[in-house]
Design a protein around this motif. Sequence first.
Motif, PDB file in Angstrom:
ATOM      1  N   ALA A 189       0.874  -6.764  -6.061  1.00 48.39           N
ATOM      2  CA  ALA A 189       1.465  -5.701  -7.223  1.00 48.39           C
ATOM      3  C   ALA A 189       2.214  -6.544  -8.367  1.00 48.39           C
ATOM      4  N   ARG A 230      -6.147  -4.577  -4.666  1.00 45.60           N
ATOM      5  CA  ARG A 230      -6.580  -4.912  -3.138  1.00 45.60           C
ATOM      6  C   ARG A 230      -7.787  -5.446  -3.373  1.00 45.60           C
ATOM      7  N   ASP A 257       1.072  -1.273   0.173  1.00 45.16           N
ATOM      8  CA  ASP A 257      -0.119  -0.036   0.099  1.00 45.16           C
ATOM      9  C   ASP A 257       0.900   1.304   0.015  1.00 45.16           C
ATOM     10  N   ALA A 264      -3.401  -7.969  -0.907  1.00 46.29           N
ATOM     11  CA  ALA A 264      -2.882  -6.837  -1.523  1.00 46.29           C
ATOM     12  C   ALA A 264      -1.782  -7.498  -2.535  1.00 46.29           C
ATOM     13  N   ARG A 319       1.789   1.789  -3.538  1.00 40.02           N
ATOM     14  CA  ARG A 319       0.378   2.410  -4.176  1.00 40.02           C
ATOM     15  C   ARG A 319       0.448   3.748  -3.992  1.00 40.02           C
ATOM     16  N   TRP A 320       0.426   4.268  -2.706  1.00 42.02           N
ATOM     17  CA  TRP A 320       0.484   5.893  -2.592  1.00 42.02           C
ATOM     18  C   TRP A 320       1.617   6.450  -3.122  1.00 42.02           C
ATOM     19  N   LEU A 343      -1.105  -2.273  -9.031  1.00 40.87           N
ATOM     20  CA  LEU A 343      -1.373  -2.889  -7.610  1.00 40.87           C
ATOM     21  C   LEU A 343      -2.978  -3.054  -7.530  1.00 40.87           C
TER      22      LEU A 343
END
Length: 297
Positions: free
Chosen positions: A288, A210, A147, A286, A150-151, A208
């Motif tokens: 990726a 979720r 995550d 999650a 991702r951010w 990515l």
Amino acid sequence: MTPAVTGVAVALPGAGDPQDLLRPAPAGAAPVDPTAVIGRKGLRFKDRATQLGLHLAHAALTDAGLLHDGAPTAPGDRIGVVVSSNLGNADTVCRAVQTIAKESTQALSPMDTPNASSNIIASETAIRYGLRGPNLTVCNGPSSGLDALRWAAVLLRSGRADHVLVTGVEPDNEVTRRLVDGPVADGGAAVVLSRTPSGPARALLGPLVRTARAADTAAALAGRQPDGRLWLGAGPDPVPDGARRIALTGWGELSGALGVVQCAAAAGWFAGGGDSPVVYALAGTAGAALLAPEATR
């Protein structure tokens, strides 16, 4: 725009290079010594997680060509920091709570209390290396590291930054061992994601996702990037039949560092000439896809 991995750093007992992550963890390796990379200045009152984070930040930024003599080589307000750590300063927080319970707030050390901030690793990294872009910490369980990536990608795609340092780190101590019922990795990895790399990319960050279940995550990744044959995880994750799996379990509990360590391992895979052009990273619910730099040419 596909974010490119332009810098990589690994700091785990027995692993100082991304390709080390693809081999079994060595037994009895010495703990990481941050002073060997960044010196002792400024570390005296920092907790273990922050010291490790500063070590990783220095190495990754230097690898990306963004740090020279301790100062950024690109505008600092265009370099962001995202840290993933689920256990980072738990020892500091527990120590402060015990001190207050036994004595009072008057007994708290003014040198120790800043370390109780949940964003201490990211903020200290920004202060030490002059990184004035967006700055945040992600702390949400097994998927935390992915995550964080991702951010970082969101910050790049939205134009908030040109480069983002993503650090995943966890310390090993009595408190963290008690929380996870076993040894913790005592280190982690860091990567630099860039919008337009000035040098060669180490890997590219693909989709990515979720989902509610790990099995759904695996299916979604395989559907989007069907050429991947290497899967990096932290256990018996659901993967397609015939795919090669590397479980990053021998380093101790990686927790929030897992996703970033997976990204670093993928960069090591491509650097070593791995035959799969896509590497999948799975952590919790999650996932990726990490692509070889040639994948989009």
